[in-house]
Design an enzyme around this catalytic site. Structure first.
Site, PDB file in Angstrom:
ATOM      1  N   ASP A   1      -6.570  -6.488  -4.513  1.00 15.48           N
ATOM      2  CA  ASP A   1      -6.362  -5.281  -3.727  1.00 15.48           C
ATOM      3  C   ASP A   1      -7.433  -4.295  -4.181  1.00 15.48           C
ATOM      4  OD1 ASP A   1      -5.614  -2.875  -2.649  1.00 15.48           O
ATOM      5  OD2 ASP A   1      -3.588  -2.871  -3.490  1.00 15.48           O
TER       6      ASP A   1
ATOM      7  N   TYR B   1      -6.711  -5.270  -9.437  1.00 18.38           N
ATOM      8  CA  TYR B   1      -5.899  -4.298  -8.699  1.00 18.38           C
ATOM      9  C   TYR B   1      -6.576  -2.948  -8.903  1.00 18.38           C
ATOM     10  CZ  TYR B   1      -1.912  -1.368  -7.347  1.00 18.38           C
ATOM     11  OH  TYR B   1      -1.105  -0.421  -6.749  1.00 18.38           O
TER      12      TYR B   1
ATOM     13  N   ASN C   1      -8.258  -1.556  -2.598  1.00 16.88           N
ATOM     14  CA  ASN C   1      -7.938  -0.193  -2.175  1.00 16.88           C
ATOM     15  C   ASN C   1      -9.112   0.479  -1.470  1.00 16.88           C
ATOM     16  OD1 ASN C   1      -5.232   0.831  -2.483  1.00 16.88           O
ATOM     17  ND2 ASN C   1      -5.434   0.424  -4.677  1.00 16.88           N
TER      18      ASN C   1
ATOM     19  N   ASP D   1       3.716  -6.127  -4.612  1.00 20.28           N
ATOM     20  CA  ASP D   1       4.512  -4.895  -4.660  1.00 20.28           C
ATOM     21  C   ASP D   1       5.834  -5.139  -5.370  1.00 20.28           C
ATOM     22  OD1 ASP D   1       5.265  -2.245  -4.259  1.00 20.28           O
ATOM     23  OD2 ASP D   1       6.225  -2.701  -2.348  1.00 20.28           O
TER      24      ASP D   1
ATOM     25  N   GLU E   1       0.080  -5.950  -8.674  1.00 23.83           N
ATOM     26  CA  GLU E   1       1.195  -4.989  -8.681  1.00 23.83           C
ATOM     27  C   GLU E   1       2.516  -5.691  -9.001  1.00 23.83           C
ATOM     28  OE1 GLU E   1       2.450  -0.845  -6.440  1.00 23.83           O
ATOM     29  OE2 GLU E   1       1.184  -2.283  -5.365  1.00 23.83           O
TER      30      GLU E   1
ATOM     31  N   ASP F   1      -7.718  -5.887   1.114  1.00 27.63           N
ATOM     32  CA  ASP F   1      -7.617  -7.011   0.181  1.00 27.63           C
ATOM     33  C   ASP F   1      -8.716  -8.013   0.528  1.00 27.63           C
ATOM     34  OD1 ASP F   1      -4.666  -6.600  -1.121  1.00 27.63           O
ATOM     35  OD2 ASP F   1      -4.711  -5.988   0.990  1.00 27.63           O
TER      36      ASP F   1
ATOM     37  N   ASP G   1       3.611  -3.596   4.166  1.00 29.45           N
ATOM     38  CA  ASP G   1       2.832  -3.566   2.935  1.00 29.45           C
ATOM     39  C   ASP G   1       1.740  -4.643   3.029  1.00 29.45           C
ATOM     40  OD1 ASP G   1       2.790  -1.900   0.488  1.00 29.45           O
ATOM     41  OD2 ASP G   1       2.826  -3.821  -0.524  1.00 29.45           O
ATOM     42  N   HIS G   2       1.383  -5.267   1.911  1.00 31.79           N
ATOM     43  CA  HIS G   2       0.278  -6.219   1.914  1.00 31.79           C
ATOM     44  C   HIS G   2       0.716  -7.600   2.405  1.00 31.79           C
ATOM     45  CE1 HIS G   2      -2.525  -3.755  -0.597  1.00 31.79           C
ATOM     46  NE2 HIS G   2      -1.375  -3.209  -0.982  1.00 31.79           N
TER      47      HIS G   2
END
Length: 275
Positions: A167, A128, A169, A9, A44, A240, A265-266
């Site tokens: 990631d 991603y 998603n 991020d 990201e 992930d 977040d991740h």
């Protein structure tokens, strides 16, 4: 080999900002370095199309003195400083890096979403995956992406075994998020996205976390930043993944999350595999 993948991020913010968030991110980067991984995959990154600036390069050299790196950023007509991926790998490795375009709907192929490293006996690739967006405005394009990505991985797998991370998603099953009952129409847990991930696994790939940990619940890789209590309450999603070709799945030794404390977040995900 020890491999770590993380949606950071914004690598740009982590390297150049003094905000509390950036300081937390740098602590996680230091934790990753302490693990001494062979390969680090970052998603990201949010770097410019021209890649790491001179300042970025100086800081990367200080933080990762034993690593080389390759990157891919978002390019026009895609949004600037959007998405982006990077690999860092130990200097004694000499993989061939490729930056594939998979025939996805425009401008996804220009958003800096995939890098593949080719080693003598296997591929390591990261992704991603595009988010379906608010109101699922991008769900149709996302479904096409998923189909094209499966085709791409199958092409790699036809040549040599594949280790894929990123990631994605998508929370694949109901035990991959805290509140499945409320999210069947949310980006990342639609029937369409879950079916796309099932097709990916059915194409010859193993979800390493489930293989090593079974149907354990309450283990996630992402917690919403905008929901202040999400991390404290462990109200997360597992989106992930480390995937491997089925034929090397028996070589997996560990597949787990790396704790990031209060940082939402991740979190990074770790794979140890005997190759």
């Amino acid at each position: 080999m020890l491999l770590i993948s993380w949606n950071i991020d914004s690598l740009n913010a982590a390297l150049t900002s003094d905000s509390n968030r950036a300081q937390e991110t740098r602590k996680v980067l230091n934790t990753i370095v302490e693990q001494n991984p062979d390969v680090i995959a970052l998603q990201e990154t949010k770097l410019r199309a021209s890649g790491p600036t001179k300042k970025h390069q100086e800081i990367l050299a200080q933080m990762f003195p034993e690593y080389e790196y390759v990157w891919r950023s978002s390019e026009e007509p895609a949004r600037k400083s959007y998405a982006g991926v990077m690999y860092l790998y130990k200097k004694d490795y000499h993989p061939r890096a490729t930056f594939p375009k998979i025939g996805a709907p425009e401008p996804m192929d220009e958003e800096g979403r995939i890098i593949t490293l080719e080693f003598p006996n296997y591929y390591i690739t990261q992704v991603y995956t595009p988010n379906s967006g608010n109101g699922l405005k991008r769900l149709g394009e996302r479904q096409v992406w998923d189909e094209k990505y499966v085709e791409y991985l199958k092409g790699l797998d036809s040549k040599k075994p594949v280790i894929a991370s990123g990631d994605y998603n998508c929370a694949h099953t109901e035990i991959d998020l805290k509140h499945p009952e409320n999210n069947h129409h949310s980006a990342g847990f639609t029937d369409e996205e879950r079916a796309g991930f099932t097709k990916l696994l059915n194409a010859g790939f193993t979800d390493s976390f489930r293989k090593m940990n079974g149907n354990v619940t309450g283990v996630y890789s992402w917690w919403a930043q905008r929901v202040r209590t999400a991390k404290a309450n462990n109200s997360g999603w597992r989106i992930d993944y480390w995937l491997t070709s089925n034929r090397i799945a028996d070589k997996i030794k560990r597949s787990e999350m790396i704790d990031t404390g209060e940082r939402a977040d991740h979190c990074p995900i770790l794979l140890e595999i005997d190759l």
